[in-house]
Each structure stands twice: as structure tokens, then as C-alpha cells.
Design a protein around this motif. Structure first.
Motif, PDB file in Angstrom:
ATOM      1  N   SER A  31      -3.539   2.409  -6.127  1.00 12.08           N
ATOM      2  CA  SER A  31      -2.149   1.962  -6.146  1.00 12.08           C
ATOM      3  C   SER A  31      -2.021   0.725  -7.008  1.00 12.08           C
ATOM      4  O   SER A  31      -2.990   0.030  -7.282  1.00 12.08           O
ATOM      5  CB  SER A  31      -1.673   1.650  -4.732  1.00 12.08           C
ATOM      6  N   THR A  32      -0.792   0.494  -7.430  1.00 10.64           N
ATOM      7  CA  THR A  32      -0.431  -0.753  -8.091  1.00 10.64           C
ATOM      8  C   THR A  32       0.636  -1.384  -7.223  1.00 10.64           C
ATOM      9  O   THR A  32       1.672  -0.758  -7.017  1.00 10.64           O
ATOM     10  CB  THR A  32       0.127  -0.488  -9.504  1.00 10.64           C
ATOM     11  N   PRO A  33       0.418  -2.537  -6.659  1.00 10.25           N
ATOM     12  CA  PRO A  33      -0.803  -3.336  -6.684  1.00 10.25           C
ATOM     13  C   PRO A  33      -1.866  -2.704  -5.801  1.00 10.25           C
ATOM     14  O   PRO A  33      -1.582  -1.838  -4.974  1.00 10.25           O
ATOM     15  CB  PRO A  33      -0.349  -4.680  -6.112  1.00 10.25           C
ATOM     16  N   VAL A  36      -3.296  -1.797  -0.877  1.00  4.32           N
ATOM     17  CA  VAL A  36      -2.287  -1.109  -0.073  1.00  4.32           C
ATOM     18  C   VAL A  36      -2.996  -0.263   0.981  1.00  4.32           C
ATOM     19  O   VAL A  36      -4.022   0.357   0.701  1.00  4.32           O
ATOM     20  CB  VAL A  36      -1.389  -0.224  -0.975  1.00  4.32           C
ATOM     21  N   GLU A  37      -2.468  -0.229   2.183  1.00  6.87           N
ATOM     22  CA  GLU A  37      -3.030   0.602   3.242  1.00  6.87           C
ATOM     23  C   GLU A  37      -2.596   2.047   3.011  1.00  6.87           C
ATOM     24  O   GLU A  37      -1.402   2.333   2.929  1.00  6.87           O
ATOM     25  CB  GLU A  37      -2.543   0.116   4.600  1.00  6.87           C
ATOM     26  N   ALA A  38      -3.575   2.952   2.919  1.00  7.37           N
ATOM     27  CA  ALA A  38      -3.297   4.378   2.728  1.00  7.37           C
ATOM     28  C   ALA A  38      -3.720   5.121   3.987  1.00  7.37           C
ATOM     29  O   ALA A  38      -4.905   5.150   4.331  1.00  7.37           O
ATOM     30  CB  ALA A  38      -4.049   4.902   1.515  1.00  7.37           C
ATOM     31  N   GLU A  39      -2.754   5.714   4.671  1.00 11.68           N
ATOM     32  CA  GLU A  39      -3.036   6.486   5.881  1.00 11.68           C
ATOM     33  C   GLU A  39      -3.064   7.959   5.508  1.00 11.68           C
ATOM     34  O   GLU A  39      -2.069   8.509   5.034  1.00 11.68           O
ATOM     35  CB  GLU A  39      -1.973   6.230   6.942  1.00 11.68           C
ATOM     36  N   VAL A  40      -4.222   8.588   5.728  1.00 12.21           N
ATOM     37  CA  VAL A  40      -4.424   9.979   5.332  1.00 12.21           C
ATOM     38  C   VAL A  40      -4.387  10.858   6.571  1.00 12.21           C
ATOM     39  O   VAL A  40      -5.180  10.678   7.497  1.00 12.21           O
ATOM     40  CB  VAL A  40      -5.775  10.151   4.604  1.00 12.21           C
ATOM     41  N   THR A  41      -3.452  11.800   6.597  1.00 11.01           N
ATOM     42  CA  THR A  41      -3.374  12.756   7.703  1.00 11.01           C
ATOM     43  C   THR A  41      -3.686  14.144   7.175  1.00 11.01           C
ATOM     44  O   THR A  41      -3.566  14.410   5.981  1.00 11.01           O
ATOM     45  CB  THR A  41      -1.983  12.751   8.367  1.00 11.01           C
ATOM     46  N   GLY A  42      -4.106  15.023   8.073  1.00 12.39           N
ATOM     47  CA  GLY A  42      -4.472  16.373   7.690  1.00 12.39           C
ATOM     48  C   GLY A  42      -5.980  16.571   7.682  1.00 12.39           C
ATOM     49  O   GLY A  42      -6.464  17.686   7.515  1.00 12.39           O
ATOM     50  N   LEU A  43      -6.722  15.489   7.880  1.00  9.38           N
ATOM     51  CA  LEU A  43      -8.173  15.583   7.980  1.00  9.38           C
ATOM     52  C   LEU A  43      -8.541  15.854   9.436  1.00  9.38           C
ATOM     53  O   LEU A  43      -7.707  15.752  10.328  1.00  9.38           O
ATOM     54  CB  LEU A  43      -8.828  14.272   7.517  1.00  9.38           C
ATOM     55  N   PHE A  67       1.515   5.370   2.049  1.00 13.13           N
ATOM     56  CA  PHE A  67       1.126   4.058   1.538  1.00 13.13           C
ATOM     57  C   PHE A  67       2.063   3.008   2.114  1.00 13.13           C
ATOM     58  O   PHE A  67       3.279   3.168   2.063  1.00 13.13           O
ATOM     59  CB  PHE A  67       1.228   4.040   0.008  1.00 13.13           C
ATOM     60  N   GLN A  68       1.472   1.892   2.627  1.00 12.23           N
ATOM     61  CA  GLN A  68       2.283   0.821   3.199  1.00 12.23           C
ATOM     62  C   GLN A  68       1.675  -0.530   2.857  1.00 12.23           C
ATOM     63  O   GLN A  68       0.456  -0.703   2.908  1.00 12.23           O
ATOM     64  CB  GLN A  68       2.355   0.947   4.727  1.00 12.23           C
ATOM     65  N   LYS A  69       2.560  -1.455   2.496  1.00 11.15           N
ATOM     66  CA  LYS A  69       2.146  -2.841   2.271  1.00 11.15           C
ATOM     67  C   LYS A  69       3.368  -3.709   2.518  1.00 11.15           C
ATOM     68  O   LYS A  69       4.478  -3.360   2.097  1.00 11.15           O
ATOM     69  CB  LYS A  69       1.616  -3.049   0.853  1.00 11.15           C
ATOM     70  N   ILE A 121      -2.262   8.404  -7.367  1.00 12.89           N
ATOM     71  CA  ILE A 121      -1.943   7.058  -7.857  1.00 12.89           C
ATOM     72  C   ILE A 121      -0.473   6.790  -7.595  1.00 12.89           C
ATOM     73  O   ILE A 121       0.379   7.585  -7.997  1.00 12.89           O
ATOM     74  CB  ILE A 121      -2.232   6.932  -9.369  1.00 12.89           C
ATOM     75  N   VAL A 122      -0.176   5.683  -6.910  1.00 14.23           N
ATOM     76  CA  VAL A 122       1.218   5.319  -6.661  1.00 14.23           C
ATOM     77  C   VAL A 122       1.477   3.905  -7.176  1.00 14.23           C
ATOM     78  O   VAL A 122       0.571   3.082  -7.225  1.00 14.23           O
ATOM     79  CB  VAL A 122       1.611   5.395  -5.172  1.00 14.23           C
ATOM     80  N   THR A 123       2.712   3.676  -7.574  1.00 10.75           N
ATOM     81  CA  THR A 123       3.174   2.338  -7.929  1.00 10.75           C
ATOM     82  C   THR A 123       4.174   1.936  -6.861  1.00 10.75           C
ATOM     83  O   THR A 123       5.210   2.565  -6.713  1.00 10.75           O
ATOM     84  CB  THR A 123       3.834   2.329  -9.326  1.00 10.75           C
ATOM     85  N   MET A 124       3.804   0.914  -6.111  1.00 15.21           N
ATOM     86  CA  MET A 124       4.645   0.471  -5.000  1.00 15.21           C
ATOM     87  C   MET A 124       5.872  -0.259  -5.544  1.00 15.21           C
ATOM     88  O   MET A 124       5.777  -1.005  -6.517  1.00 15.21           O
ATOM     89  CB  MET A 124       3.852  -0.445  -4.066  1.00 15.21           C
ATOM     90  N   GLN A 125       7.002  -0.034  -4.906  1.00 17.50           N
ATOM     91  CA  GLN A 125       8.255  -0.683  -5.280  1.00 17.50           C
ATOM     92  C   GLN A 125       8.562  -1.795  -4.286  1.00 17.50           C
ATOM     93  O   GLN A 125       8.492  -1.574  -3.085  1.00 17.50           O
ATOM     94  CB  GLN A 125       9.408   0.333  -5.287  1.00 17.50           C
ATOM     95  N   PRO A 126       8.891  -3.003  -4.789  1.00 17.20           N
ATOM     96  CA  PRO A 126       9.218  -4.088  -3.864  1.00 17.20           C
ATOM     97  C   PRO A 126      10.399  -3.699  -2.978  1.00 17.20           C
ATOM     98  O   PRO A 126      11.332  -3.039  -3.423  1.00 17.20           O
ATOM     99  CB  PRO A 126       9.593  -5.255  -4.776  1.00 17.20           C
ATOM    100  N   SER A 127      10.314  -4.096  -1.726  1.00 16.53           N
ATOM    101  CA  SER A 127      11.429  -3.791  -0.827  1.00 16.53           C
ATOM    102  C   SER A 127      12.559  -4.768  -1.101  1.00 16.53           C
ATOM    103  O   SER A 127      12.343  -5.909  -1.485  1.00 16.53           O
ATOM    104  CB  SER A 127      10.993  -3.862   0.636  1.00 16.53           C
ATOM    105  N   VAL A 128      13.770  -4.282  -0.930  1.00 16.83           N
ATOM    106  CA  VAL A 128      14.953  -5.107  -1.152  1.00 16.83           C
ATOM    107  C   VAL A 128      15.244  -5.828   0.146  1.00 16.83           C
ATOM    108  O   VAL A 128      15.507  -5.190   1.166  1.00 16.83           O
ATOM    109  CB  VAL A 128      16.150  -4.233  -1.578  1.00 16.83           C
TER     110      VAL A 128
END
Length: 150
Positions: A31-33, A36-43, A67-69, A121-128
Motif C-alpha cells: 500500500s501507499t503509504p 497499513v493494516e491488511a485484514e485477509v478473510t477467506g483463509l 485495508f485500514q489506517k 496494491i492500494v493507494t489509501m485516500q486521506p479521510s475527510v
């Protein structure tokens, strides 16, 4: 005798894609940045990692990554399963060596498929930030209006 040898070989090989590619694959997550915490489900066991990271997943798994930050909008990516070129070749190889048994094994294990996208690959967007409206003090009503009840 020749037929017996072919049947024995098919049972030993199981499925061609299962043998040549395996039933699991590595999935890269970034991820950018980063961080980031990536929670993987389905495993078999839900997994959380901090980007950049990688996981090992069964090819047959239905995978979702959230993805959460703090300070960023959360994002969710649903991976799809697609038959890759080498997976298709292994699956087709069942016609020669594995027959219906091999095809069944490959279909059940998902050995002919790959998860897409990989890498994820994800690019995180700042929260408003939500701004609280400033409170406006109410003006006191004149005494004559209070006495009249209006």
C-alpha cells in the motif's frame, strides 16, 4: 497391462495442475503509504498483516482484503480466481495422464487458477474530517415578547 499402467499413473499424479503448480500460492500485499493494516478473510484462519506483506493462500479460497489506517478511508479488495496459462496447460494435461480423476482433483483444489490481482496494491485516500458546526448563541428575546408568550 498398458491400460493398467496408465490408470496407475493417473491415480498417482492426481491432477496435473495440482502436481505442477501446487494447491497454494503466494499473494503479495502492499500500500501507499506503507504500514497499513491488511485484514485477509477467506483463509482457513483469518489473518492480519501490516503492509508490505505476503500471505500463502489456497488457490481455491475466496479472498477479501480490507485495508485500514487511522486518518485514511478504509478500502476493500475482492480477489477473483482466473485460470492462468500454466494452470490451463496443467488442467489440459489431464486429458493425457489424469483423465477425469485428475480434472476433478484440479477443479476441487483450484490448482488451475490464480488469484487476481496479485500483487494487491492500494493507494489509501486521506479521510475527510467532519467538522462540527460552530454553535451560534441564541439572542435573548426582549422582555415584552416573553410576557406576551410569542
Amino acid at each position: 497391462m498398458r491400460l493398467f499402467g496408465i490408470v496407475a499413473l493417473s491415480v498417482m499424479l492426481g491432477g496435473c495442475a495440482s502436481v505442477t503448480r501446487g494447491t497454494t500460492e503466494n499473494i503479495s500485499i502492499s500500500s501507499t503509504p506503507s504500514g497499513v493494516e491488511a485484514e485477509v478473510t477467506g483463509l482457513e484462519v483469518p489473518t492480519t498483516c501490516t503492509t508490505p506483506c505476503a500471505i500463502v493462500a489456497k488457490r481455491s479460497a475466496d479472498i477479501t482484503i480490507t485495508f485500514q489506517k487511522e486518518g485514511y478511508e478504509s478500502q476493500t479488495v475482492q480477489l477473483t480466481k482466473e485460470v492462468s496459462g500454466t494452470g490451463a496447460a496443467g488442467f489440459a494435461g489431464n486429458l493425457l495422464a489424469g483423465g477425469l480423476i485428475g480434472m476433478g482433483v484440479d477443479a476441487a483444489t483450484g490448482a488451475a487458477t490464480d488469484h487476481k490481482p496479485n500483487p494487491v496494491i492500494v493507494t489509501m485516500q486521506p479521510s475527510v474530517p467532519t467538522r462540527a458546526r460552530p454553535t451560534v448563541p441564541k439572542k435573548p428575546r426582549p422582555a415584552a415578547a416573553r410576557e406576551a408568550g410569542t
